[in-house]
Structure formats: C-alpha cells, structure tokens
Design a protein around this motif. Structure first.
Motif, mmCIF file in Angstrom:
data_model
loop_
_atom_site.group_PDB
_atom_site.id
_atom_site.type_symbol
_atom_site.label_atom_id
_atom_site.label_comp_id
_atom_site.label_asym_id
_atom_site.label_seq_id
_atom_site.Cartn_x
_atom_site.Cartn_y
_atom_site.Cartn_z
ATOM 1 N N UNK A 1 0.836 -1.202 0.000
ATOM 2 C CA UNK A 1 0.000 0.000 0.000
ATOM 3 C C UNK A 1 0.869 1.250 0.000
ATOM 4 N N UNK A 2 1.960 1.215 0.734
ATOM 5 C CA UNK A 2 2.880 2.354 0.751
ATOM 6 C C UNK A 2 3.576 2.497 -0.600
ATOM 7 N N UNK A 3 4.009 1.382 -1.174
ATOM 8 C CA UNK A 3 4.715 1.398 -2.462
ATOM 9 C C UNK A 3 3.850 2.005 -3.559
ATOM 10 N N UNK A 4 2.587 1.621 -3.584
ATOM 11 C CA UNK A 4 1.695 2.058 -4.659
ATOM 12 C C UNK A 4 0.805 3.233 -4.249
ATOM 13 N N UNK A 5 1.130 3.836 -3.109
ATOM 14 C CA UNK A 5 0.412 5.030 -2.637
ATOM 15 C C UNK A 5 -1.100 4.777 -2.557
ATOM 16 N N UNK A 6 -1.450 3.680 -1.898
ATOM 17 C CA UNK A 6 -2.852 3.289 -1.730
ATOM 18 C C UNK A 6 -3.316 3.726 -0.348
ATOM 19 N N UNK A 7 -4.328 4.589 -0.258
ATOM 20 C CA UNK A 7 -4.799 5.058 1.047
ATOM 21 C C UNK A 7 -5.713 4.036 1.719
#
Length: 198
Positions: free
Chosen positions: A92-98
């Motif tokens: 989620x952090x890698x792909x900027x997923x909130x």
C-alpha cells in the motif's frame, strides 16, 4: 491487540441520496474524510463538506458511460488491505494506496426497474457491478472496514457515531458484514430470477 478501529476515511457512492445527510453530518463532526464519485460527490459538496474525487485518486475518469468508476486497485486495495499484515502495508505504501475505513454504498434499483416494465437493455444497465464489488470487498475485510450496504443501515452507524465517536468494535463490523452479504445475496437472486424468466 485492540479490535476497535477508527474511521478516518469514508468512500461514499450511492444511487439514492435520501437519508444520507444526517450520517454525513455525524461523520464530518468526527473528522472523517470523504471520497466519492459523480452525483454523490456533488451532493456531499452541496452540504459544504470537502470531498476528494475517486478520479483524483485513481487518475482515471468515469468511463464506458459510467459502467467503470470505482473498479481500480487504489480503491479496492484501500478497502482490502489488511492493516495488521506487513506485506499488505508495504505494498500500500509502495503504490500510494490510502486506507479506506468505511464504505457507504447502495445498489442500482434492479428490482424496481424490472417492475416498471422497462426494456431488457434498461434492466441490464441496472445490474450493479462497482457497488456490489465494493460491498463484497468491504464485508470481506470487516476486520478493518465498516460496510454500510444500504440506507437501512444508516441509523445503526449514526447511533454508533453518536455514542462512541468514529470507533467500531469487531462485533459491530461483523454485524454490518452479515447484513451486507444479505443485501448482495438478495440482489444476485433477483438478477438470477429475471434471467431465468426472461
């Protein structure tokens, strides 16, 4: 490990807007951020609340005549991501997923459209895809996410917000998930019945 979860971000996408105003007021009062699409986004903003568009999150517009709006990894990753899973959190952090903590959705009025005597083409367009997928995803991840699958559940969540703030227990989230799968089961049964008799 606490089973209580705080609602910080809500994805709201509903066909019917009636009854939504009180719930939005309570959510806003507890600092919940709104994420939405199309008419629901405009409704939220008309009440004076800030609302991020799903399009700004996904960088895709609503396409195919509105058939595809929320079907995107940034939306479903935000719902399905397990908050206590290191691998999920890293991706989620890698792909900027909130993180999306609350999903409020209802479904296109399939049964009402059938009853109205509408054409087959119009009936088929009332087979909800994004909404039913959001319901299933949020209900599956009830460990972390609250699912409100119809306006019948608005009052339940409003009472929780008034009594406890933007906190839900695991049992409350499980109850919402149970109701959500009841909604999806009824909806799919209605669609199957129509196809079987068409």
């Amino acid at each position: 490990m606490t089973t209580n979860k705080t609602i910080k971000t809500a994805l709201i996408s509903v066909f019917h807007k009636d009854g939504l105003e009180e719930l939005l007021s309570e959510l806003h009062a507890h600092g919940v951020k709104f994420l939405s699409t199309g008419g629901t986004q405009k409704f939220i903003e008309s009440l004076g609340y800030e609302c991020q568009t799903v399009e700004s999150l996904t960088t895709y517009p609503s396409i195919l005549g509105g058939r595809v709006k929320t079907l995107h990894p940034k939306v479903f990753g935000g719902i399905l991501g397990r908050r206590d899973n290191a691998g999920d959190k890293e991706q989620m952090a890698t792909y900027d997923i909130p993180e999306i903590d609350l999903v409020v959705v209802d479904l296109y009025p399939f049964e009402d459209t059938v009853k109205s005597g509408a054409s087959s083409q119009d009936i088929i367009e009332k087979i909800d895809i994004g909404g039913i997928s959001l319901i299933r995803a949020a209900a599956k991840n009830f460990n972390d996410v609250v699912i409100i699958p119809s306006k019948a559940e608005y009052g339940m969540l409003t009472r929780i917000l008034q009594e406890k703030g933007a906190q839900t227990s695991l049992e409350e989230r499980r109850q919402f998930a149970e109701r959500a799968f009841g909604v999806s089961s009824h909806y799919d049964t209605a669609i199957h019945t129509w196809f079987a008799g068409a």
